[in-house]
Design a protein around this motif. Structure first.
Motif, short mmCIF file in Angstrom:
data_model
loop_
_atom_site.label_atom_id
_atom_site.label_comp_id
_atom_site.label_asym_id
_atom_site.label_seq_id
_atom_site.Cartn_x
_atom_site.Cartn_y
_atom_site.Cartn_z
N LEU A 25 16.05 -12.64 -10.75
CA LEU A 25 14.73 -12.57 -10.13
C LEU A 25 13.73 -13.49 -10.84
O LEU A 25 13.65 -13.51 -12.07
N LYS A 26 12.98 -14.25 -10.04
CA LYS A 26 11.93 -15.12 -10.59
C LYS A 26 10.55 -14.69 -10.13
O LYS A 26 9.58 -14.82 -10.87
N SER A 27 10.44 -14.16 -8.90
CA SER A 27 9.13 -13.69 -8.43
C SER A 27 9.30 -12.58 -7.40
O SER A 27 10.36 -12.43 -6.79
N ILE A 28 8.22 -11.81 -7.27
CA ILE A 28 8.19 -10.66 -6.36
C ILE A 28 6.96 -10.80 -5.48
O ILE A 28 5.85 -11.01 -5.99
N GLU A 29 7.15 -10.66 -4.18
CA GLU A 29 6.02 -10.64 -3.23
C GLU A 29 6.04 -9.30 -2.53
O GLU A 29 7.05 -8.92 -1.92
N ILE A 30 4.93 -8.57 -2.62
CA ILE A 30 4.86 -7.23 -2.01
C ILE A 30 3.78 -7.24 -0.95
O ILE A 30 2.65 -7.67 -1.20
N ASP A 31 4.13 -6.77 0.24
CA ASP A 31 3.18 -6.65 1.35
C ASP A 31 3.06 -5.17 1.69
O ASP A 31 3.95 -4.61 2.33
N ARG A 32 1.97 -4.57 1.24
CA ARG A 32 1.76 -3.14 1.47
C ARG A 32 1.71 -2.79 2.95
O ARG A 32 2.31 -1.81 3.39
N GLU A 33 0.99 -3.59 3.71
CA GLU A 33 0.83 -3.31 5.13
C GLU A 33 2.16 -3.36 5.88
O GLU A 33 2.44 -2.53 6.74
N GLU A 34 2.99 -4.34 5.56
CA GLU A 34 4.30 -4.49 6.20
C GLU A 34 5.38 -3.61 5.58
O GLU A 34 6.48 -3.52 6.11
N ARG A 35 5.06 -3.02 4.41
CA ARG A 35 6.00 -2.17 3.66
C ARG A 35 7.25 -2.96 3.25
O ARG A 35 8.36 -2.49 3.37
N GLY A 74 10.34 5.90 3.38
CA GLY A 74 10.39 5.11 2.17
C GLY A 74 10.66 5.87 0.88
O GLY A 74 10.52 5.32 -0.21
N PHE A 75 11.07 7.14 0.98
CA PHE A 75 11.33 7.94 -0.22
C PHE A 75 12.82 8.00 -0.52
O PHE A 75 13.66 8.03 0.38
N HIS A 76 13.14 8.05 -1.80
CA HIS A 76 14.52 8.15 -2.26
C HIS A 76 14.54 9.07 -3.47
O HIS A 76 13.50 9.34 -4.07
N LEU A 113 13.37 -6.53 1.16
CA LEU A 113 13.51 -5.08 1.25
C LEU A 113 12.41 -4.58 2.18
O LEU A 113 11.24 -4.93 1.99
N HIS A 114 12.79 -3.80 3.18
CA HIS A 114 11.74 -3.31 4.08
C HIS A 114 11.82 -1.79 4.22
O HIS A 114 12.82 -1.17 3.89
N GLY A 115 10.70 -1.22 4.69
CA GLY A 115 10.61 0.23 4.87
C GLY A 115 10.28 0.96 3.59
O GLY A 115 10.48 2.17 3.48
N VAL A 116 9.75 0.26 2.60
CA VAL A 116 9.42 0.84 1.30
C VAL A 116 8.10 1.61 1.40
O VAL A 116 7.15 1.13 2.02
N HIS A 117 8.04 2.77 0.77
CA HIS A 117 6.80 3.56 0.74
C HIS A 117 5.82 2.89 -0.21
O HIS A 117 6.05 2.85 -1.42
N LEU A 118 4.76 2.33 0.33
CA LEU A 118 3.76 1.60 -0.46
C LEU A 118 2.35 2.01 -0.03
O LEU A 118 1.57 1.18 0.43
#
Length: 179
Positions: A139-149, A85-87, A115-120
């Motif tokens: 963009l209107k909203s953002i949903e982030i799932d730390r566990e699923e990255r 997940g690093f860039h 977007l998947h595979g993000v370092h969270l």
């Protein structure tokens, strides 16, 4: 020296010379490295990879470095960092190195982009990722799932390539996954 040995020696010399020329330091600047867990994850991404040695992670400077024995090792190291997940802006012996393709298609827009595979690894990573993408057009909203990255961008006609460019500028690597 006999004539038949000359081509063999020349080939051996070329092989040794080419291998030596490609060895060197790889530097990735601008990676998201907010905490000790980020640092540990980046170090683990490079640990034990064939042809990769001396990985260092400077959290304050947001720089990851390693030594690669050849071009193949450069690719292996960069691919492993991306998978984690690093860039960042990557160079090998001061020449630009590309990260793996994200799957974003230029000109492709959607109302939902995943977007998947993000370092969270921590809350600061979540905030950093959210800040990185919050100004993507449509963009209107953002949903982030730390566990699923994963990061789900919801809006109107969001550009895949703009979303990937934004998350990359934040120091995160991500791939596009169909919703």
């Amino acid at each position: 020296m006999s004539r038949p040995l000359m081509p063999v020696l020349a080939a051996c010399f070329s092989l040794v010379f080419l291998t030596t020329v490609e060895a060197g330091q790889v530097t990735i600047k601008g990676s998201h490295l907010c905490c000790a867990a980020c640092q540990t994850r980046a170090e683990k991404a490079l640990d034990g990879l064939k042809g990769v040695s001396k990985p260092t992670v400077d959290r304050n400077a947001k720089v990851i470095t390693f030594i690669a024995t050849d071009a193949k090792a450069v690719g292996i190291g960069i691919a492993s960092l991306a998978k984690s997940g690093f860039h960042g802006k990557a160079t090998h012996n001061k020449k630009p190195v590309a990260f793996p393709a994200s799957g974003a298609k230029k000109g492709t827009r959607a109302d939902t982009i995943l977007l998947h595979g993000v370092h969270l690894c921590c809350d600061a990573c979540v905030v950093g990722a959210q800040l990185a993408v919050q100004n993507v057009k449509g963009l209107k909203s953002i949903e982030i799932d730390r566990e699923e990255r994963t990061i789900r961008l919801i809006g109107t006609l969001i550009s895949q390539s703009e979303a990937i460019a934004a998350i990359n500028r934040g120091g995160f690597f991500a791939r596009i996954r169909p919703p």
